[in-house]
Write an enzyme that holds these catalytic residues in place. Structure first.
Site, mmCIF file in Angstrom:
data_model
loop_
_atom_site.group_PDB
_atom_site.id
_atom_site.type_symbol
_atom_site.label_atom_id
_atom_site.label_comp_id
_atom_site.label_asym_id
_atom_site.label_seq_id
_atom_site.Cartn_x
_atom_site.Cartn_y
_atom_site.Cartn_z
ATOM 1 N N ARG A 140 51.994 28.550 104.422
ATOM 2 C CA ARG A 140 51.573 29.580 105.360
ATOM 3 C C ARG A 140 51.383 29.048 106.766
ATOM 4 N NH1 ARG A 140 45.506 30.969 103.093
ATOM 5 N NH2 ARG A 140 44.908 31.567 105.184
ATOM 6 N N HIS B 258 43.107 29.155 110.786
ATOM 7 C CA HIS B 258 41.721 29.556 110.973
ATOM 8 C C HIS B 258 41.467 30.062 112.391
ATOM 9 C CE1 HIS B 258 38.877 28.156 107.642
ATOM 10 N NE2 HIS B 258 38.788 29.440 107.829
ATOM 11 N N GLU C 123 44.588 34.378 94.039
ATOM 12 C CA GLU C 123 45.471 33.748 95.024
ATOM 13 C C GLU C 123 46.300 32.625 94.416
ATOM 14 O OE1 GLU C 123 42.980 32.587 98.314
ATOM 15 O OE2 GLU C 123 41.461 31.735 97.016
ATOM 16 N N CYS D 54 41.929 41.194 100.306
ATOM 17 C CA CYS D 54 41.351 40.735 101.573
ATOM 18 C C CYS D 54 42.316 39.848 102.365
ATOM 19 C CB CYS D 54 40.034 40.005 101.334
ATOM 20 S SG CYS D 54 40.188 38.545 100.312
ATOM 21 N N ASN E 202 47.294 35.888 101.448
ATOM 22 C CA ASN E 202 47.733 34.788 102.317
ATOM 23 C C ASN E 202 48.141 33.593 101.457
ATOM 24 O OD1 ASN E 202 46.731 36.525 104.213
ATOM 25 N ND2 ASN E 202 44.902 35.336 104.665
ATOM 26 N N ASP E 203 47.290 33.276 100.495
ATOM 27 C CA ASP E 203 47.618 32.154 99.616
ATOM 28 C C ASP E 203 48.559 32.566 98.497
ATOM 29 O OD1 ASP E 203 46.460 29.739 100.575
ATOM 30 O OD2 ASP E 203 44.493 30.599 100.212
HETATM 31 C C1 PEP Z 1 43.880 34.706 101.254
HETATM 32 O O1 PEP Z 1 44.293 33.639 100.805
HETATM 33 O O2 PEP Z 1 44.578 35.740 101.332
HETATM 34 C C2 PEP Z 1 42.501 34.812 101.772
HETATM 35 C C3 PEP Z 1 41.989 35.974 102.111
HETATM 36 O O3 PEP Z 1 41.785 33.679 101.921
HETATM 37 P P1 PEP Z 1 42.020 32.637 103.118
HETATM 38 O O4 PEP Z 1 42.922 33.280 104.125
HETATM 39 O O5 PEP Z 1 40.674 32.325 103.652
HETATM 40 O O6 PEP Z 1 42.659 31.477 102.415
HETATM 41 MG MG MG Z 2 43.017 31.988 100.391
#
Ligand code: PEP
Ligand code: MG
Length: 544
Positions: A446, A182, A414, A483, A435-436
């Protein structure tokens, strides 16, 4: 002598400056003077922290300012020092008296039934550390940055990041940390170049250093000409003349490029003309202190819509848990938090708070084009359950005669099983969270630098999964955005656009780069079969 320290790129850009080590509030314990002197020292420390908070709050807006405003109000409460005062009167030095006095306050809040109160424990812990840093002779206030400094630390918490004045700091080097954390997202949102994972070297850095957040490199003692490069910062991605849309591929396909937002400050200096809207609002920080406060949430969402001036704003319901724990709300001590009670699962388990967030979102939807996005969706039944809550929230608002609208409902792709069955979900649009999705598909956390390289967005297996989801979505005529951070990887972007992806959402500092990369990509006919992502052979998980 110049020394090159490899790390992992976490936020782009070049920054040069003098190293400032993060000072945790662990200076030498006080030996203690008379009770009245110790009491005066505590008063002075609290005043200094108050002044610091006021200065910072004056520069922040919205939720960030509210967090600091709340802490200032806590400092003004005479109850806060009651226990410490009693201990000082009994001859205990001010620093110990303060820690002990705060410990019982913090314990009390942590044990509260109301999650709102439990979340306050974090604020108190923040205050405890800030005052302590003032009280201990060699403990400088941890959050005051020297102008132009490069902050070096083993790790940095989001709350500490938010307490710092990033008008002053210019870059970050972390020994540990993760590009998917974060705090990395916050740094990207603010355009602060950041390199993580340099190992223990961070503690030895001193004097001038250069942080190359694109290459993931830290140069200690750089030659003056190299340092001078950083003195001319790259034009901010958000500058409208650089990152102005619309984004078109070389062969003329229109790609929506939106931005990811985690705090209101992420919008500073970004113009809505430079993008196609907000593709992801991570609400975890924005409403952290307003989980049970519908009016406050509405105010925050309205601010985002006001900024967007008619462009769409995609608000994701809370995605707490995993790497985004929220004290007092998400579950503590889970054995495997990434796979635990998080995201939509947690919202459904807390209908009281979910309903508040939905009511605020529905009310905001009456003010402008808003999309509602659900995180960590696994089964179609979860979406139906969410729809049921939305319908009930709408019915409640209608009965109260309040203005509201029901926005289009989307889901994050995800969870691998959900991505492979995307068409089964009763949603209006999708947003791919690489990302997930990558960490789950590649079974590589991650946030663990030793293996996060395995969660390679170019993995053909992951691409096959995304290609499948895109195909199902296309059959149903539902739009798909992406995203996750994969959109900032040129090769991945190209593959995905060829597979038919219609839009991406990235942290504001990446806007210009992504728009310009899109303009160089020739999509050709949408590739419905072949998946050639090239570089998978390098996916050993090794970090540089
Ligand atoms: C993701 O998982 O790619 C995502 C955009 O959400 P976050 O990074 O907030 O888990
Ligand atoms: Mg995510």
């Amino acid at each position: 002598m110049e020394r090159r320290v490899p790390g992992v790129p976490a936020a782009p850009g070049l920054a040069g400056g003098l190293v400032q080590h993060l000072v945790q509030a662990s200076g030498q314990p006080r030996s203690g003077a008379t009770a009245s002197l110790e009491r005066a020292a505590l008063d002075a420390a609290m005043l200094a922290v108050r002044a610091e908070l006021e200065m910072l709050a004056g520069r922040l807006a919205g939720a960030e300012a509210a967090i600091l405003g709340f802490q200032i109000a806590l400092l003004d409460d005479p109850e806060l020092v009651r226990e410490a005062e009693a201990r000082i009167a009994a001859g205990i030095p001010a620093d110990r008296a303060w820690i002990e006095g705060m410990a019982s306050e913090i314990r009390c809040l942590e044990a509260a039934d109301d999650p709102h109160f439990r979340a306050r424990a974090t604020d108190l812990a923040d205050l405890r550390d800030a005052v302590l840093a003032q009280l201990r002779p060699d403990g400088r206030a941890a959050t005051i940055l020297h102008p132009g400094c490069i902050l070096a630390a083993e790790d940095l918490t989001p709350s500490l990041f938010l307490r710092m004045d990033w008008q002053r700091g210019s870059g970050i080097v972390l020994g540990g940390g993760s590009a998917a954390s974060h705090v990395a997202m916050l740094a990207r949102g603010r355009g602060i170049p950041m390199v993580v994972g340099v190992g223990k070297v961070w503690a030895d850095l001193s004097g001038p250093v250069l942080v190359d957040g694109d290459a993931g490199l830290v140069i200690a003692g750089p030659a003056p000409d190299i340092l001078a490069r950083a003195a001319v910062p790259p034009v901010p991605a958000s500058a409208p003349d650089v990152a102005s849309g619309p984004a078109l591929t070389r062969d003329g396909r229109r790609i929506a490029v939106e931005i990811n937002v985690a705090t209101l400050a992420d919008l500073d200096g970004v113009s809505p003309e430079s993008c196609d809207g907000i593709g992801l609002v991570r609400t975890e920080f924005l409403i952290e202190h307003a989980l049970a406060d519908e009016e406050r949430q509405l105010e925050i969402y309205a601010r985002l819509l006001g900024w967007a001036r008619g462009l769409p704003v995609t608000i994701r319901t809370l995605d707490a848990g995993g790497d985004k724990p929220m004290r007092g709300y998400s579950v503590e001590g889970e054995r495997n938090p990434f796979l635990g009670l998080r995201g939509l699962r947690l919202s459904l388990a807390r209908p009281d708070l979910f309903r508040i967030q939905l009511r605020a979102i529905l009310r905001a939807a009456a003010l402008g084009p808003l999309r509602l996005l659900l995180p960590m969706v696994t089964t179609p039944a979860e979406v139906l359950a969410a729809r049921d809550h939305i319908a009930k929230a709408a019915a409640g608002l209608a009965a109260e005669g309040r203005a509201f609208a029901i926005p289009p409902l989307g889901m994050m792709l995800e969870v691998p099983a959900a991505a492979m069955a995307a068409g089964r979900f009763a949603v209006d649009f999708y947003s791919i969270g690489t990302n997930d999705l990558a960490q789950f598909a590649c079974a590589a956390a991650r946030d663990d630098l030793r293996i996060s390289g395995l969660a390679d967005p170019r993995h053909p297996g992951l691409m096959a999964m995304i290609a499948h989801a895109l195909k199902e979505a296309r059959t149903l005529g539902r739009p798909v955005m992406l995203c996750g951070d994969a959109a900032t990887d040129r090769a991945t972007l190209e593959t995905l656009l060829r597979l038919g992806l219609e839009g991406v959402s990235v942290a504001p500092p990446y806007l210009a780069r992504v728009i310009s990369e899109i303009s160089m990509i020739d999509c050709g006919a949408i590739d419905r079969g072949t998946i050639d992502c090239g570089a998978i052979d390098r996916g050993t998980g090794d970090q540089p």
